[in-house]
Scaffold this motif. Structure first.
Motif, PDB file in Angstrom:
ATOM      1  N   VAL A   1      21.296  -2.569 -11.723  1.00 45.62           N
ATOM      2  CA  VAL A   1      20.301  -3.182 -10.847  1.00 45.62           C
ATOM      3  C   VAL A   1      19.043  -2.318 -10.932  1.00 45.62           C
ATOM      4  O   VAL A   1      19.125  -1.087 -10.927  1.00 45.62           O
ATOM      5  CB  VAL A   1      20.821  -3.237  -9.395  1.00 45.62           C
ATOM      6  N   THR A   2      17.878  -2.965 -11.009  1.00 51.63           N
ATOM      7  CA  THR A   2      16.617  -2.241 -11.134  1.00 51.63           C
ATOM      8  C   THR A   2      15.694  -2.563  -9.971  1.00 51.63           C
ATOM      9  O   THR A   2      15.438  -3.734  -9.680  1.00 51.63           O
ATOM     10  CB  THR A   2      15.907  -2.607 -12.455  1.00 51.63           C
ATOM     11  N   VAL A   3      15.192  -1.514  -9.303  1.00 53.22           N
ATOM     12  CA  VAL A   3      14.191  -1.654  -8.249  1.00 53.22           C
ATOM     13  C   VAL A   3      12.903  -1.036  -8.785  1.00 53.22           C
ATOM     14  O   VAL A   3      12.907   0.112  -9.233  1.00 53.22           O
ATOM     15  CB  VAL A   3      14.626  -0.948  -6.943  1.00 53.22           C
ATOM     16  N   ILE A   4      11.815  -1.807  -8.750  1.00 54.77           N
ATOM     17  CA  ILE A   4      10.537  -1.344  -9.305  1.00 54.77           C
ATOM     18  C   ILE A   4       9.481  -1.322  -8.207  1.00 54.77           C
ATOM     19  O   ILE A   4       9.148  -2.355  -7.632  1.00 54.77           O
ATOM     20  CB  ILE A   4      10.053  -2.262 -10.444  1.00 54.77           C
ATOM     21  N   GLU A   5       8.972  -0.123  -7.914  1.00 57.06           N
ATOM     22  CA  GLU A   5       7.850   0.000  -6.984  1.00 57.06           C
ATOM     23  C   GLU A   5       6.545  -0.137  -7.759  1.00 57.06           C
ATOM     24  O   GLU A   5       6.443   0.324  -8.886  1.00 57.06           O
ATOM     25  CB  GLU A   5       7.891   1.351  -6.270  1.00 57.06           C
ATOM     26  N   TRP A   6       5.557  -0.773  -7.147  1.00 58.39           N
ATOM     27  CA  TRP A   6       4.250  -1.028  -7.748  1.00 58.39           C
ATOM     28  C   TRP A   6       4.366  -1.978  -8.940  1.00 58.39           C
ATOM     29  O   TRP A   6       3.640  -1.871  -9.923  1.00 58.39           O
ATOM     30  CB  TRP A   6       3.550   0.273  -8.166  1.00 58.39           C
TER      31      TRP A   6
ATOM     32  N   MET B   1      12.443   2.634 -10.325  1.00 52.45           N
ATOM     33  CA  MET B   1      11.222   2.896 -11.084  1.00 52.45           C
ATOM     34  C   MET B   1      10.018   2.887 -10.155  1.00 52.45           C
ATOM     35  O   MET B   1       9.961   2.093  -9.218  1.00 52.45           O
ATOM     36  CB  MET B   1      11.007   1.816 -12.146  1.00 52.45           C
ATOM     37  N   ASP B   2       9.074   3.758 -10.440  1.00 55.87           N
ATOM     38  CA  ASP B   2       7.796   3.778  -9.746  1.00 55.87           C
ATOM     39  C   ASP B   2       6.729   3.797 -10.824  1.00 55.87           C
ATOM     40  O   ASP B   2       6.541   4.811 -11.502  1.00 55.87           O
ATOM     41  CB  ASP B   2       7.698   5.013  -8.850  1.00 55.87           C
ATOM     42  N   VAL B   3       6.036   2.683 -11.000  1.00 55.31           N
ATOM     43  CA  VAL B   3       5.079   2.568 -12.101  1.00 55.31           C
ATOM     44  C   VAL B   3       3.631   2.799 -11.650  1.00 55.31           C
ATOM     45  O   VAL B   3       2.692   2.483 -12.376  1.00 55.31           O
ATOM     46  CB  VAL B   3       5.234   1.205 -12.833  1.00 55.31           C
ATOM     47  N   TYR B   4       3.463   3.406 -10.477  1.00 53.21           N
ATOM     48  CA  TYR B   4       2.136   3.656  -9.911  1.00 53.21           C
ATOM     49  C   TYR B   4       1.213   4.402 -10.878  1.00 53.21           C
ATOM     50  O   TYR B   4       0.030   4.098 -10.982  1.00 53.21           O
ATOM     51  CB  TYR B   4       2.285   4.445  -8.606  1.00 53.21           C
ATOM     52  N   ARG B   5       1.731   5.379 -11.579  1.00 52.76           N
ATOM     53  CA  ARG B   5       0.900   6.235 -12.430  1.00 52.76           C
ATOM     54  C   ARG B   5       0.745   5.732 -13.866  1.00 52.76           C
ATOM     55  O   ARG B   5       0.072   6.376 -14.671  1.00 52.76           O
ATOM     56  CB  ARG B   5       1.453   7.652 -12.448  1.00 52.76           C
ATOM     57  N   LEU B   6       1.346   4.603 -14.193  1.00 50.50           N
ATOM     58  CA  LEU B   6       1.234   4.099 -15.565  1.00 50.50           C
ATOM     59  C   LEU B   6      -0.136   3.485 -15.806  1.00 50.50           C
ATOM     60  O   LEU B   6      -0.716   2.863 -14.929  1.00 50.50           O
ATOM     61  CB  LEU B   6       2.309   3.050 -15.843  1.00 50.50           C
ATOM     62  N   ASP B   7      -0.612   3.655 -17.034  1.00 54.81           N
ATOM     63  CA  ASP B   7      -1.917   3.106 -17.395  1.00 54.81           C
ATOM     64  C   ASP B   7      -1.828   1.711 -17.990  1.00 54.81           C
ATOM     65  O   ASP B   7      -2.771   0.937 -17.915  1.00 54.81           O
ATOM     66  CB  ASP B   7      -2.620   4.038 -18.396  1.00 54.81           C
ATOM     67  N   SER B   8      -0.679   1.395 -18.624  1.00 54.78           N
ATOM     68  CA  SER B   8      -0.552   0.083 -19.260  1.00 54.78           C
ATOM     69  C   SER B   8       0.918  -0.297 -19.389  1.00 54.78           C
ATOM     70  O   SER B   8       1.809   0.545 -19.246  1.00 54.78           O
ATOM     71  CB  SER B   8      -1.191   0.101 -20.654  1.00 54.78           C
ATOM     72  N   THR B   9       1.130  -1.562 -19.698  1.00 51.38           N
ATOM     73  CA  THR B   9       2.510  -2.021 -19.911  1.00 51.38           C
ATOM     74  C   THR B   9       3.107  -1.387 -21.162  1.00 51.38           C
ATOM     75  O   THR B   9       4.328  -1.262 -21.273  1.00 51.38           O
ATOM     76  CB  THR B   9       2.576  -3.553 -20.014  1.00 51.38           C
ATOM     77  N   ASP B  10       2.264  -0.959 -22.100  1.00 47.31           N
ATOM     78  CA  ASP B  10       2.773  -0.281 -23.299  1.00 47.31           C
ATOM     79  C   ASP B  10       3.558   0.964 -22.917  1.00 47.31           C
ATOM     80  O   ASP B  10       4.549   1.308 -23.572  1.00 47.31           O
ATOM     81  CB  ASP B  10       1.616   0.122 -24.230  1.00 47.31           C
ATOM     82  N   ASP B  11       3.121   1.643 -21.848  1.00 47.02           N
ATOM     83  CA  ASP B  11       3.844   2.832 -21.381  1.00 47.02           C
ATOM     84  C   ASP B  11       5.274   2.485 -20.987  1.00 47.02           C
ATOM     85  O   ASP B  11       6.190   3.275 -21.179  1.00 47.02           O
ATOM     86  CB  ASP B  11       3.127   3.461 -20.179  1.00 47.02           C
ATOM     87  N   MET B  12       5.469   1.295 -20.422  1.00 46.02           N
ATOM     88  CA  MET B  12       6.818   0.872 -20.027  1.00 46.02           C
ATOM     89  C   MET B  12       7.716   0.712 -21.248  1.00 46.02           C
ATOM     90  O   MET B  12       8.876   1.105 -21.223  1.00 46.02           O
ATOM     91  CB  MET B  12       6.773  -0.442 -19.237  1.00 46.02           C
ATOM     92  N   TYR B  13       7.179   0.136 -22.298  1.00 39.86           N
ATOM     93  CA  TYR B  13       7.978  -0.014 -23.514  1.00 39.86           C
ATOM     94  C   TYR B  13       8.338   1.341 -24.099  1.00 39.86           C
ATOM     95  O   TYR B  13       9.451   1.543 -24.579  1.00 39.86           O
ATOM     96  CB  TYR B  13       7.243  -0.876 -24.538  1.00 39.86           C
ATOM     97  N   ASP B  14       7.392   2.302 -24.031  1.00 39.92           N
ATOM     98  CA  ASP B  14       7.651   3.657 -24.520  1.00 39.92           C
ATOM     99  C   ASP B  14       8.784   4.330 -23.740  1.00 39.92           C
ATOM    100  O   ASP B  14       9.484   5.185 -24.272  1.00 39.92           O
ATOM    101  CB  ASP B  14       6.389   4.521 -24.426  1.00 39.92           C
ATOM    102  N   LEU B  15       8.960   3.951 -22.473  1.00 37.53           N
ATOM    103  CA  LEU B  15      10.005   4.530 -21.624  1.00 37.53           C
ATOM    104  C   LEU B  15      11.363   3.835 -21.794  1.00 37.53           C
ATOM    105  O   LEU B  15      12.336   4.219 -21.151  1.00 37.53           O
ATOM    106  CB  LEU B  15       9.592   4.442 -20.152  1.00 37.53           C
ATOM    107  N   GLY B  16      11.410   2.809 -22.643  1.00 39.46           N
ATOM    108  CA  GLY B  16      12.660   2.088 -22.826  1.00 39.46           C
ATOM    109  C   GLY B  16      12.953   1.119 -21.696  1.00 39.46           C
ATOM    110  O   GLY B  16      14.105   0.838 -21.371  1.00 39.46           O
TER     111      GLY B  16
ATOM    112  N   ASP C   1       0.819  -1.212   0.000  1.00 42.13           N
ATOM    113  CA  ASP C   1       0.000   0.000   0.000  1.00 42.13           C
ATOM    114  C   ASP C   1       0.855   1.265   0.000  1.00 42.13           C
ATOM    115  O   ASP C   1       2.052   1.232   0.322  1.00 42.13           O
ATOM    116  CB  ASP C   1      -0.913   0.016   1.225  1.00 42.13           C
ATOM    117  N   LEU C   2       0.220   2.390  -0.304  1.00 40.45           N
ATOM    118  CA  LEU C   2       0.886   3.691  -0.229  1.00 40.45           C
ATOM    119  C   LEU C   2       1.427   3.918   1.179  1.00 40.45           C
ATOM    120  O   LEU C   2       0.746   3.624   2.167  1.00 40.45           O
ATOM    121  CB  LEU C   2      -0.097   4.824  -0.547  1.00 40.45           C
TER     122      LEU C   2
END
Length: 150
Positions: A100-105, A75-90, A33-34
């Motif tokens: 090393v990558t740490v991904i929240e949400w 990375m914090d992907v809380y505000r993303l609408d879809s996985t397509d947005d992740m591809y757009d971000l590279g 949770d937040l």
């Protein structure tokens, strides 16, 4: 695996252990949770990893890059609408890199996450105590489990 942390100091010690277990190409996924402490845990991991800068939540920028003993991507992907947005971000340039990558949400993008990763779900008990549920697969996960069981 289930771990209870009873203080911020416990969280720092866990972050230190996690930081020592990470190596190039590793992915750590943090969910909960937040306000449960995902960014705080990331700060302690980054510190152990040699990052000198203060880590803040990248909620609005989505990806922040830091220099440590290896590149450290937060990375914090809380505000993303879809996985397509992740591809757009590279996204793949970070996940499959020498860093090393740490991904929240991370639950929001679970279908595109690499199979080998560490997953940590944090649940609040009260203002200070948390329960962390840890699972995953791969070399970093196996190393972490070994460290936590010793």
């Amino acid at each position: 695996m289930e771990i209870t942390v009873n203080s911020l100091k416990d969280t720092e010690q866990l972050g230190n252990i996690i930081g020592r277990c990470l190596d190039k190409g590793d992915v750590l996924c943090l969910d909960g949770d937040l306000g449960v402490g995902k960014t705080a845990l990331t700060q302690f991991i980054a510190k152990e990893f040699g990052v000198k800068e203060y880590i803040t939540s990248p909620t609005f920028t989505i990806i922040k890059e830091y220099e440590g003993k290896l590149p450290f991507y937060h990375m914090d992907v809380y505000r993303l609408d879809s996985t397509d947005d992740m591809y757009d971000l590279g996204y793949e340039e970070y996940i499959y890199s020498e860093g090393v990558t740490v991904i929240e949400w991370s639950e929001k993008i679970e279908e595109i996450l690499p199979e080998e990763r560490i997953n940590i779900y944090i649940k609040r008990i009260d203002d200070v105590r948390r329960v962390l549920y840890i699972d995953g697969s791969g070399k970093a996960y196996d190393k972490l489990v070994g460290e936590l069981n010793s």
